[in-house]
Structures are given as structure tokens and as C-alpha cells.
Scaffold this motif. Structure first.
Motif, PDB file in Angstrom:
ATOM      1  N   ARG A 290      -9.965  -5.297  10.933  1.00  0.00           N
ATOM      2  CA  ARG A 290     -10.216  -3.909  10.510  1.00  0.00           C
ATOM      3  C   ARG A 290     -11.412  -3.807   9.561  1.00  0.00           C
ATOM      4  NH1 ARG A 290      -3.869  -2.474   9.075  1.00  0.00           N
ATOM      5  NH2 ARG A 290      -2.999  -3.302  11.000  1.00  0.00           N
TER       6      ARG A 290
ATOM      7  N   THR B 284      -8.793  -4.373   3.813  1.00  0.00           N
ATOM      8  CA  THR B 284      -7.986  -3.185   3.583  1.00  0.00           C
ATOM      9  C   THR B 284      -8.309  -2.568   2.234  1.00  0.00           C
ATOM     10  OG1 THR B 284      -5.716  -2.348   3.339  1.00  0.00           O
ATOM     11  CG2 THR B 284      -6.119  -4.604   2.633  1.00  0.00           C
ATOM     12  N   ARG B 285      -8.232  -1.232   2.174  1.00  0.00           N
ATOM     13  CA  ARG B 285      -8.269  -0.599   0.860  1.00  0.00           C
ATOM     14  C   ARG B 285      -7.010  -1.028   0.115  1.00  0.00           C
ATOM     15  NH1 ARG B 285      -9.160   5.717   1.176  1.00  0.00           N
ATOM     16  NH2 ARG B 285      -7.278   5.474   2.446  1.00  0.00           N
TER      17      ARG B 285
ATOM     18  N   THR C 219      -5.211   0.441  -2.052  1.00  0.00           N
ATOM     19  CA  THR C 219      -4.163   1.469  -2.093  1.00  0.00           C
ATOM     20  C   THR C 219      -3.385   1.520  -0.782  1.00  0.00           C
ATOM     21  OG1 THR C 219      -5.857   3.095  -1.478  1.00  0.00           O
ATOM     22  CG2 THR C 219      -5.302   2.920  -3.812  1.00  0.00           C
ATOM     23  N   ASP C 220      -4.064   1.323   0.341  1.00  0.00           N
ATOM     24  CA  ASP C 220      -3.375   1.360   1.640  1.00  0.00           C
ATOM     25  C   ASP C 220      -2.372   0.213   1.769  1.00  0.00           C
ATOM     26  OD1 ASP C 220      -4.856   3.568   2.312  1.00  0.00           O
ATOM     27  OD2 ASP C 220      -6.280   2.486   3.579  1.00  0.00           O
ATOM     28  N   LEU C 221      -2.796  -0.989   1.379  1.00  0.00           N
ATOM     29  CA  LEU C 221      -1.900  -2.139   1.489  1.00  0.00           C
ATOM     30  C   LEU C 221      -0.738  -2.004   0.514  1.00  0.00           C
ATOM     31  CD1 LEU C 221      -1.258  -4.808   2.812  1.00  0.00           C
ATOM     32  CD2 LEU C 221      -2.687  -5.960   1.118  1.00  0.00           C
TER      33      LEU C 221
ATOM     34  N   GLN D 107       0.653   0.706  -0.492  1.00  0.00           N
ATOM     35  CA  GLN D 107       1.600   1.672   0.069  1.00  0.00           C
ATOM     36  C   GLN D 107       2.459   1.023   1.157  1.00  0.00           C
ATOM     37  OE1 GLN D 107      -0.729   5.046   1.296  1.00  0.00           O
ATOM     38  NE2 GLN D 107      -1.312   5.587  -0.806  1.00  0.00           N
ATOM     39  N   ARG D 108       1.844   0.193   2.002  1.00  0.00           N
ATOM     40  CA  ARG D 108       2.600  -0.501   3.042  1.00  0.00           C
ATOM     41  C   ARG D 108       3.644  -1.429   2.428  1.00  0.00           C
ATOM     42  NH1 ARG D 108      -1.838  -3.448   6.343  1.00  0.00           N
ATOM     43  NH2 ARG D 108      -0.008  -4.663   6.982  1.00  0.00           N
TER      44      ARG D 108
ATOM     45  N   GLU E 153       3.986   0.546  -7.692  1.00  0.00           N
ATOM     46  CA  GLU E 153       2.778   0.129  -6.974  1.00  0.00           C
ATOM     47  C   GLU E 153       2.293  -1.227  -7.448  1.00  0.00           C
ATOM     48  OE1 GLU E 153      -0.515   2.713  -6.788  1.00  0.00           O
ATOM     49  OE2 GLU E 153       0.470   4.195  -5.515  1.00  0.00           O
TER      50      GLU E 153
END
Length: 271
Positions: free
Chosen positions: A72, A142-143, A145-147, A149-150, A187
């Protein structure tokens, strides 16, 4: 020897067998290479070697394509189009060495890239990731924040350990823009668990606008901040890109250029 040779039947059976053996390149190329072999009188070993070389090369190409898709990475970011002249504090030779991966990926070391917005941190990180894929490593971009959240969702579903274990298949995880993670216990705790899990095991590359002194804005308490920083820097290359924003400089140059955004044209001229 078959007393009743049937070339068509032999070719069909060979195609079937090559399919069963998962040798698609040889299956496709063998007739043309066989013609070349017969024409030039190649010995059997040379004929087979030529087929095997094509299969290996095509398999490597498919691997790179598959891993690039899985990584990605931002499109179009490579070392070839990174402007090293715009960031003279970064050594091209040093980055080229990092891109081979041998000295740090194999030992689970890290790379930390600091600098203000717009200086090319994400481009450089993605370019290093692409180069590592091309020499055989697996990478995830990956950003942060995206990871996070996952991983938060995985924790809520009681599958956090499994989710982090699955990330072990990547030799390098690139966490872009870690500074944008909010100072929230849920987080940052999963982020800390990821950092701790990969410590001296798998590599992390982080891009950040803020130096370590500002990381107390990311983690909820000083103890966690110190522990995270300690694990990241213990075996790490630190790159500081403290130069003027490339995007800002480009925008200024465009405004100064004839016909730039500040140049007005009459309706007749612009039609």
C-alpha cells in the motif's frame, strides 16, 4: 521410445504437466525457446537452463508486483524521483545503503525520520520501502492513525494478539505521521504494544513532525513515552530533515514564475 510419435499429444500433455507443476512461464515460452534450441543445436542442459531462467525471473517479477500491492505504498514515490538536492542534510549514499536492508532489517533495527511538514519524509519512507521490496523484503506502509484504529478494533474484539502477530510477516512497517495520533489511553496503548512486540524482532520506520521532546503529546504519561522512545532508538538510524518545506518552496516559485497563479489574464486571453 514411443514408436508412434504424436507431437500434438505430447505438447498437450507437456502443457498439462507444466500447469500441474505451476510453471506458467515455461508453459508459455517453451515452444519458442525449443525452436531456438533446435535451430542453434543447444544441448539439453542449455535448453532447460534457458527455460528455468525465464521462470525464475518472471516469478520474481510477480512476487514484487504482489508485495508492492500488499504494501500500500503511495504511488510514484521512489528513490529515483526523490530530490536529494532539496534536502542536503540527507546523504544519498546513506539512504541507498538503507534501501538494501541487510544491515538493519535483518536485525530488527528501526529508522526514524523527523522534519516539518512538506519536506518529503513520506516520499523518502515510501521510496525506501519500495527499494526493500525489490530486494526481497515485505513492507507495509500505513498512516499511524489508520493502523492504530485497526488495532483498537482488534482489541475490542479480543483479537489484538492475533492482529499484531499477523503484522510479523512484514519485515518493515512504515508508520507515517505518528505525530497525528491523539493523546488517548486506548489509542496509544495499542501503539505501544506494537512497538514493544517488534522491538529487536521486526523493524519499524517512523515519520514524525515532532522531535522526541514533544512525544508526551502522543503518549498519555511520561513513563510510556520514555519506554516507547527507548525501544525505538535502541537500534535505530535517525534522519533529520530540518529544511524548508518543499511544498511551500514550490508554491512560492510558481507564484514568482511568469503566468503563475498570481498573474491575471483577461477573459479574451484565457479563452
Amino acid at each position: 521410445m514411443n514408436p508412434n510419435p504424436n507431437p500434438a499429444a505430447d505438447a498437450a500433455r507437456l502443457a498439462f504437466l507444466l500447469g500441474e507443476l505451476r510453471l506458467p512461464t515455461i508453459k508459455y515460452l517453451w515452444p519458442d525457446i525449443a525452436v531456438q534450441s533446435d535451430k542453434n543445436g543447444w544441448p539439453a542442459a542449455r535448453f532447460l537452463s534457458a527455460l528455468a531462467e525465464h521462470e525464475v525471473a518472471d516469478r520474481e517479477r510477480r512476487r514484487i508486483e504482489r508485495h508492492l500491492l500488499d504494501a500500500r505504498l503511495p504511488i510514484g514515490k521512489s528513490l529515483d524521483n526523490f530530490d536529494f538536492n532539496a534536502v542536503p542534510v540527507i546523504s544519498k549514499a546513506h539512504i541507498t545503503a538503507l534501501a538494501t536492508g541487510n544491515a538493519w532489517i535483518e536485525t530488527g533495527a528501526n529508522c526514524l525520520v523527523f522534519g516539518p511538514a512538506g519536506v518529503g519524509k513520506s516520499h523518502l519512507a515510501a521510496a525506501i520501502g519500495r527499494a526493500l521490496i525489490e530486494v526481497g523484503y515485505r513492507v507495509l506502509f500505513t498512516r499511524t492513525t489508520d493502523l492504530v484504529q485497526r488495532l483498537q478494533i482488534a482489541r475490542q474484539e479480543l483479537t489484538l494478539e492475533t492482529a499484531i502477530t499477523k503484522l510479523d510477516r512484514y519485515h518493515l512497517i512504515i508508520l507515517d505521521d505518528i505525530s497525528y495520533v491523539t493523546k488517548d489511553q486506548a489509542e496509544t496503548s495499542v501503539l505501544f504494544e506494537l512497538i514493544s512486540r517488534r522491538y529487536e524482532h521486526r523493524s519499524i520506520l517512523i515519520t514524525a513532525n515532532q522531535a522526541f521532546g514533544e512525544w508526551n503529546k502522543i503518549f498519555p504519561d511520561q513513563a510510556m513515552t520514555l519506554a516507547a522512545v527507548d525501544r525505538l532508538v535502541h537500534h535505530a538510524t535517525i534522519l533529520e530533515m530540518n529544511v524548508e518545506s518543499y511544498r511551500r518552496r514550490t508554491a512560492i516559485e510558481r507564484k514568482k514564475a511568469p503566468g503563475g497563479p498570481t498573474t491575471r489574464q483577461s477573459p479574451k486571453a484565457s479563452s
